[in-house]
Structures are given as structure tokens and as C-alpha cells.
Design a protein around this motif. Structure first.
Motif, PDB file in Angstrom:
ATOM      1  N   MET A 143       0.747  -1.204  -0.211  1.00  0.00           N
ATOM      2  CA  MET A 143       0.127   0.042   0.012  1.00  0.00           C
ATOM      3  C   MET A 143       0.935   1.239  -0.031  1.00  0.00           C
ATOM      4  O   MET A 143       1.864   1.268   0.448  1.00  0.00           O
ATOM      5  N   SER A 144       0.463   2.307  -0.693  1.00  0.00           N
ATOM      6  CA  SER A 144       1.163   3.479  -0.594  1.00  0.00           C
ATOM      7  C   SER A 144       1.341   4.078   0.843  1.00  0.00           C
ATOM      8  O   SER A 144       0.660   3.901   1.866  1.00  0.00           O
ATOM      9  N   GLU A 145       2.542   4.691   0.829  1.00  0.00           N
ATOM     10  CA  GLU A 145       2.865   5.321   2.161  1.00  0.00           C
ATOM     11  C   GLU A 145       2.333   6.483   2.529  1.00  0.00           C
ATOM     12  O   GLU A 145       2.062   6.800   3.657  1.00  0.00           O
ATOM     13  N   SER A 146       2.266   7.291   1.353  1.00  0.00           N
ATOM     14  CA  SER A 146       1.575   8.649   1.859  1.00  0.00           C
ATOM     15  C   SER A 146       0.418   9.167   1.027  1.00  0.00           C
ATOM     16  O   SER A 146       0.251   8.514  -0.334  1.00  0.00           O
ATOM     17  N   ALA A 147      -0.224   9.957   1.267  1.00  0.00           N
ATOM     18  CA  ALA A 147      -1.489  10.348   0.463  1.00  0.00           C
ATOM     19  C   ALA A 147      -0.954  11.229  -0.516  1.00  0.00           C
ATOM     20  O   ALA A 147       0.114  12.018  -0.371  1.00  0.00           O
ATOM     21  N   PRO A 148      -1.651  11.336  -1.847  1.00  0.00           N
ATOM     22  CA  PRO A 148      -1.188  12.161  -2.931  1.00  0.00           C
ATOM     23  C   PRO A 148      -1.514  13.743  -2.497  1.00  0.00           C
ATOM     24  O   PRO A 148      -2.078  14.045  -1.416  1.00  0.00           O
ATOM     25  N   LEU A 149      -0.424  14.570  -3.012  1.00  0.00           N
ATOM     26  CA  LEU A 149      -0.570  16.064  -2.959  1.00  0.00           C
ATOM     27  C   LEU A 149      -2.081  16.649  -3.252  1.00  0.00           C
ATOM     28  O   LEU A 149      -2.670  15.846  -4.034  1.00  0.00           O
ATOM     29  N   SER A 150      -2.295  17.707  -2.814  1.00  0.00           N
ATOM     30  CA  SER A 150      -3.545  18.438  -3.211  1.00  0.00           C
ATOM     31  C   SER A 150      -3.617  18.481  -4.507  1.00  0.00           C
ATOM     32  O   SER A 150      -4.890  18.225  -5.214  1.00  0.00           O
ATOM     33  N   GLU A 151      -2.865  18.622  -5.332  1.00  0.00           N
ATOM     34  CA  GLU A 151      -2.838  18.989  -7.092  1.00  0.00           C
ATOM     35  C   GLU A 151      -2.543  17.667  -7.847  1.00  0.00           C
ATOM     36  O   GLU A 151      -2.514  17.753  -8.956  1.00  0.00           O
ATOM     37  N   GLU A 152      -2.458  16.571  -7.041  1.00  0.00           N
ATOM     38  CA  GLU A 152      -2.362  15.095  -7.492  1.00  0.00           C
ATOM     39  C   GLU A 152      -3.635  14.679  -7.698  1.00  0.00           C
ATOM     40  O   GLU A 152      -4.385  14.505  -6.553  1.00  0.00           O
ATOM     41  N   LEU A 153      -3.686  13.802  -8.693  1.00  0.00           N
ATOM     42  CA  LEU A 153      -4.914  12.730  -8.840  1.00  0.00           C
ATOM     43  C   LEU A 153      -4.165  11.493  -8.716  1.00  0.00           C
ATOM     44  O   LEU A 153      -3.389  11.195  -8.705  1.00  0.00           O
ATOM     45  N   GLU A 154      -5.260  10.594  -8.081  1.00  0.00           N
ATOM     46  CA  GLU A 154      -4.800   9.201  -7.966  1.00  0.00           C
ATOM     47  C   GLU A 154      -6.201   8.359  -8.515  1.00  0.00           C
ATOM     48  O   GLU A 154      -7.246   8.360  -8.130  1.00  0.00           O
ATOM     49  N   ILE A 155      -5.759   7.092  -8.996  1.00  0.00           N
ATOM     50  CA  ILE A 155      -6.688   6.012  -9.171  1.00  0.00           C
ATOM     51  C   ILE A 155      -6.046   4.868  -8.587  1.00  0.00           C
ATOM     52  O   ILE A 155      -4.812   4.588  -8.964  1.00  0.00           O
ATOM     53  N   SER A 156      -6.574   4.437  -7.776  1.00  0.00           N
ATOM     54  CA  SER A 156      -6.168   3.043  -6.882  1.00  0.00           C
ATOM     55  C   SER A 156      -7.159   1.973  -7.281  1.00  0.00           C
ATOM     56  O   SER A 156      -8.323   2.212  -6.850  1.00  0.00           O
ATOM     57  N   VAL A 157      -6.747   1.068  -7.921  1.00  0.00           N
ATOM     58  CA  VAL A 157      -7.609  -0.471  -8.348  1.00  0.00           C
ATOM     59  C   VAL A 157      -7.147  -1.506  -7.570  1.00  0.00           C
ATOM     60  O   VAL A 157      -6.041  -1.887  -7.484  1.00  0.00           O
ATOM     61  N   PHE A 158      -8.174  -1.883  -6.777  1.00  0.00           N
ATOM     62  CA  PHE A 158      -7.755  -3.149  -5.824  1.00  0.00           C
ATOM     63  C   PHE A 158      -8.576  -4.399  -6.364  1.00  0.00           C
ATOM     64  O   PHE A 158      -9.822  -4.236  -6.804  1.00  0.00           O
ATOM     65  N   GLY A 159      -8.036  -5.514  -6.351  1.00  0.00           N
ATOM     66  CA  GLY A 159      -8.696  -6.684  -6.533  1.00  0.00           C
ATOM     67  C   GLY A 159      -7.922  -8.222  -6.173  1.00  0.00           C
ATOM     68  O   GLY A 159      -6.744  -8.194  -6.459  1.00  0.00           O
ATOM     69  N   PRO A 160      -8.725  -8.851  -5.439  1.00  0.00           N
ATOM     70  CA  PRO A 160      -8.185 -10.006  -4.564  1.00  0.00           C
ATOM     71  C   PRO A 160      -8.212 -11.287  -5.577  1.00  0.00           C
ATOM     72  O   PRO A 160      -7.813 -12.202  -5.370  1.00  0.00           O
ATOM     73  N   GLY A 161      -8.880 -10.959  -6.697  1.00  0.00           N
ATOM     74  CA  GLY A 161      -9.305 -12.253  -7.640  1.00  0.00           C
ATOM     75  C   GLY A 161     -10.549 -12.541  -7.663  1.00  0.00           C
ATOM     76  O   GLY A 161     -11.002 -13.237  -8.758  1.00  0.00           O
ATOM     77  N   ILE A 162     -11.388 -12.107  -6.789  1.00  0.00           N
ATOM     78  CA  ILE A 162     -12.790 -12.265  -6.919  1.00  0.00           C
ATOM     79  C   ILE A 162     -13.673 -10.993  -6.501  1.00  0.00           C
ATOM     80  O   ILE A 162     -14.709 -11.081  -6.035  1.00  0.00           O
ATOM     81  N   GLY A 163     -12.967  -9.968  -6.562  1.00  0.00           N
ATOM     82  CA  GLY A 163     -13.778  -8.840  -6.145  1.00  0.00           C
ATOM     83  C   GLY A 163     -12.952  -7.530  -6.997  1.00  0.00           C
ATOM     84  O   GLY A 163     -12.032  -7.581  -7.643  1.00  0.00           O
ATOM     85  N   GLU A 164     -13.637  -6.305  -6.639  1.00  0.00           N
ATOM     86  CA  GLU A 164     -13.097  -5.081  -7.182  1.00  0.00           C
ATOM     87  C   GLU A 164     -13.261  -3.876  -6.496  1.00  0.00           C
ATOM     88  O   GLU A 164     -14.687  -3.768  -6.177  1.00  0.00           O
ATOM     89  N   CYS A 165     -12.471  -3.127  -6.262  1.00  0.00           N
ATOM     90  CA  CYS A 165     -12.665  -1.437  -5.769  1.00  0.00           C
ATOM     91  C   CYS A 165     -11.919  -0.661  -6.171  1.00  0.00           C
ATOM     92  O   CYS A 165     -10.561  -0.895  -6.428  1.00  0.00           O
ATOM     93  N   VAL A 166     -12.479   0.386  -6.723  1.00  0.00           N
ATOM     94  CA  VAL A 166     -11.678   1.533  -7.066  1.00  0.00           C
ATOM     95  C   VAL A 166     -11.752   2.924  -6.194  1.00  0.00           C
ATOM     96  O   VAL A 166     -12.853   3.295  -5.725  1.00  0.00           O
ATOM     97  N   VAL A 167     -10.409   3.268  -5.829  1.00  0.00           N
ATOM     98  CA  VAL A 167     -10.576   4.725  -5.051  1.00  0.00           C
ATOM     99  C   VAL A 167      -9.888   5.572  -5.748  1.00  0.00           C
ATOM    100  O   VAL A 167      -8.733   5.375  -6.264  1.00  0.00           O
ATOM    101  N   ALA A 168     -10.298   6.611  -5.592  1.00  0.00           N
ATOM    102  CA  ALA A 168      -9.991   7.758  -6.664  1.00  0.00           C
ATOM    103  C   ALA A 168      -9.593   9.311  -5.827  1.00  0.00           C
ATOM    104  O   ALA A 168     -10.707   9.536  -5.248  1.00  0.00           O
ATOM    105  N   HIS A 169      -8.542   9.832  -6.013  1.00  0.00           N
ATOM    106  CA  HIS A 169      -8.398  11.267  -5.370  1.00  0.00           C
ATOM    107  C   HIS A 169      -8.587  12.240  -6.493  1.00  0.00           C
ATOM    108  O   HIS A 169      -7.966  12.005  -7.571  1.00  0.00           O
TER     109      HIS A 169
END
Ligand code: ZN
Length: 371
Positions: free
Chosen positions: A1-27
Motif C-alpha cells: 500500500m502507498s505510504e503517503s497520501a497524494p498532494l492536493s494537486e495530484e490525482l490518483e486512481i487505485s484499483v484493488f482486486g483479490p481475484g474475486i472482487g473489485e474496488c476503485v478509490v480515486a483522489h
């Protein structure tokens, strides 16, 4: 997992998947986050979205502004009500077609009660939370998820302290799909006594595709939407939709775990930039994506990333009970040894040419050999 949060002016897309599921978290900039679908980290038993955001120091109570259930399949919604419970500021969105489909199904089942599934449990819990949070004076019956339909803005972030705006548009379900679901409900009602099953839209066909705009960049999150030949349904309806937001996305969450029936050739030209960053979550029970799917996607762009290794779930066919047990064993063995796969993409919201930074964590990998 990331150690630090993105900066205010940064965007992030994190996609998670254990093989039978899906979750997207976006800044979407300035500490505002959205969560699309949910899955559970088997080691901790917690929704991965909450676990990840807390690990990088985000206060989820204030920071999560939007939660979307793209469709009510178990691989997309486990733990969703817990995410909503923790996110005090979040709007909750689901497909406008969901209620119609539920009603049609209830009519079809007649007086017998619907089986308890995780989807109905999550949905009921979410309704309770939304009812508890309703504004003073709002009727309880007016409370419910915000229904997503193509061309509807489901979130607009335009505070005076933001250097750039961010908007989330629903790109589906298309109007034609909504009309179809309504007709199916009418058929179900009129045929209830004869117990004839109306032709049914699948949840994938009515799932919510999202278009994120923030700064000078766009992201396309494809949910599990399938390709349908008819112009008014599936991906064709999005490509043909003249009212959708303008632009091409630089990052793409591939629909339906990379399957061939969700492939949309036209989308690559009309919705995506050349060589977009492309992320797939595997779905073990259906052995998706197949190697032919990866070959097809890698011909489109060299930037294809997976949250996990689908080969882990490619078990030989046996009788179904044995196969199910084997799957559970393999999955729990993986859970015991590894964390949930994550593809994390970060870039500067106002920098058109800067290269995004891609971090592959806990077994996530780059699928195209020649970059
Ligand atoms: Zn799925």
C-alpha cells in the motif's frame, strides 16, 4: 500500500482486486476522494477502501464525497455499507435500473421470499444509513440511492479553495436500457400469474460506467458493462451518445475483468487517448481475463496492468463441489501469504504532458511484455 497520501494537486486512481472482487478509490484533488464498488481484505475482514485510505492518513469521515455501486454483484459490493457508514459526507449512487430489476424479480417470485444474498443485505443496510442521515424535514420515503443514468452529473467539486474543478458523470445506463428495464417490469406484472419469465437484462448490462474529470485529465471506469450489438445499449450507446462529456481518458478501468464480451473496439478511438493506462481486475471463478484477452488488450496499449495473477485461479475442471473447495483453499492460501493487489496511478491534475507514476503492489503486474 502507498505510504503517503497524494498532494492536493495530484490525482490518483487505485484499483484493488483479490481475484474475486473489485474496488476503485480515486483522489480528485484537494483531499476529496470517491469509492467505486467494494471488496473485503480477507486478512483483516475490512473493506479495502477504508483500510487503504486510513493507511495513508486520510480521514474517511470527511474525505469520501461519493460512493458508487456500479451493479449489485457480490464481487463488487462486499462491505459497501461499511464504507458508507464510515463516510459521513458521501453521496451514494447506484444504477437507476436496479430498483426496476428488483421489483420485476419480486413479482416473478410471487409471494415466496427472495433468497438472502449479500447484495440484498448490503442494499438494506445502505437504505437504513441513508434514512438515518436524511435532512431535517425530508420524508423517509424520499430517501434512497441517487439513481445513475447516462449524462447525469453525480458529483461536482467546485469549492472556492480548489484550484481546479472535478466532476463525476454517469455514462450509463443508457436511456434505452432504462426503458427496457421498465418494459420488463410491466411484462413481469402482467405475466405474474402465468409465471413466464420475461427476457431479462443482466446487472452487467445496466451497470454504471463513470467518467471522471479533474484538472486537465479524464478517467473512464468501465464497471462490468458489456458490448451489445444494438446501438441503444451497452458500450455502443456510450459511443453514440452525443450529450456525453467531451474528451478522451488517459486512464481506463477495463470493463468486466477484461472479458471478450465487454470489448468495445470503437471505444479506443472515441473515448480514450492513445496508449491509455489500462487496469484489469481478475475474476477467478470465471477465469478472467484469459490470455487471449490480455493479448487483445496489449495490442491496444502497452500499458496494461492487473491487480493479481489470474493463473492462480485457473484450476482444472472437476466436479463442482471439489472445484469450489479447491478455489477456497487456493484463495485462502493466497490471502494468508499476500496482501490485496493494488495498481496505483498518480499524476498532476494540471500537467497535460507529465508522465503518471504507476505503483504495482502486492502481486499487481504489467501484462504486456514489450513496452
Ligand atoms: Zn465483476
Amino acid at each position: 500500500m502507498s505510504e503517503s497520501a497524494p498532494l492536493s494537486e495530484e490525482l490518483e486512481i487505485s484499483v484493488f482486486g483479490p481475484g474475486i472482487g473489485e474496488c476503485v478509490v480515486a483522489h480528485l484533488g484537494f483531499g476529496d476522494w470517491i469509492v467505486v464498488d467494494s471488496c473485503i481484505d480477507r486478512r483483516s475482514g475490512r473493506p479495502v477502501a477504508l483500510q487503504y485510505l486510513e493507511s495513508i492518513g486520510v480521514d474517511v469521515r470527511q474525505a469520501i464525497k461519493l460512493i458508487v455501486a456500479t451493479h449489485w454483484h457480490d464481487d463488487h459490493i462486499l462491505g459497501l455499507s461499511h464504507v458508507l457508514q464510515a463516510s459521513e459526507q458521501a453521496r451514494f449512487v447506484n444504477s437507476a435500473v436496479y430498483r426496476l430489476q428488483q421489483l420485476a424479480r419480486l413479482v416473478e417470485l410471487g409471494k415466496s421470499t427472495a433468497p438472502l444474498t449479500s447484495a440484498t443485505n448490503e442494499y438494506d443496510n445502505i437504505l437504513e444509513i441513508l434514512a438515518d442521515r436524511r435532512a431535517v424535514g425530508a420524508r423517509r420515503k424520499a430517501v434512497g440511492p441517487i439513481p445513475a443514468l447516462a449524462n447525469k452529473v453525480v458529483l461536482a467539486l467546485r469549492g472556492p479553495d480548489r484550484q481546479f474543478h472535478a466532476t463525476v458523470h454517469a455514462m450509463s445506463p443508457a436511456d434505452g436500457v432504462f426503458n427496457l428495464a421498465q418494459t420488463e417490469l410491466e411484462h413481469a406484472l402482467s405475466f405474474a400469474e402465468t409465471r413466464r419469465r420475461p427476457v431479462r437484462l443482466t446487472p452487467n448490462q445496466s451497470s454504471v460506467v463513470l467518467w471522471l474529470e479533474a484538472g486537465v485529465h479524464n478517467v473512464l471506469l468501465g464497471a462490468d458493462l458489456e458490448f451489445v450489438r444494438r446501438p441503444s445499449e451497452g458500450w455502443r450507446a456510450i459511443v453514440n451518445n452525443t450529450e456525453r462529456p467531451i474528451g478522451q481518458a488517459m486512464c481506463f478501468k477495463v470493463p468486466h475483468h477484461g472479458s471478450a464480451n465487454a470489448d468495445c473496439p470503437e471505444c479506443w478511438d472515441s473515448l480514450l487517448k492513445p496508449s491509455p493506462i489500462t487496469v484489469i481486475t481478475p475474476y477467478g471463478p470465471s477465469k478472467l481475463p484469459r490470455s487471449s484477452d490480455l493479448d487483445r488488450l496489449c495490442r491496444r496499449t502497452a500499458n496494461v496492468y492487473l491487480t493479481g495473477d489470474p493463473r492462480l485461479y485457473n484450476l482444472p475442471r472437476r466436479d463442482s463441489t471439489v472445484e469450489r473447495t479447491l478455489k477456497e483453499v487456493v484463495i485462502s492460501r493466497k490471502a494468508a501469504t499476500g496482501k490485496m493487489g493494488q495498481v496505483c496511478v498518480r499524476w498532476r491534475a494540471l500537467d497535460l504532458d507529465g508522465a503518471p507514476v504507476i505503483a504495482l503492489k502486492n502481486g499487481a503486474w504489467h501484462a504486456c511484455a514489450a513496452a
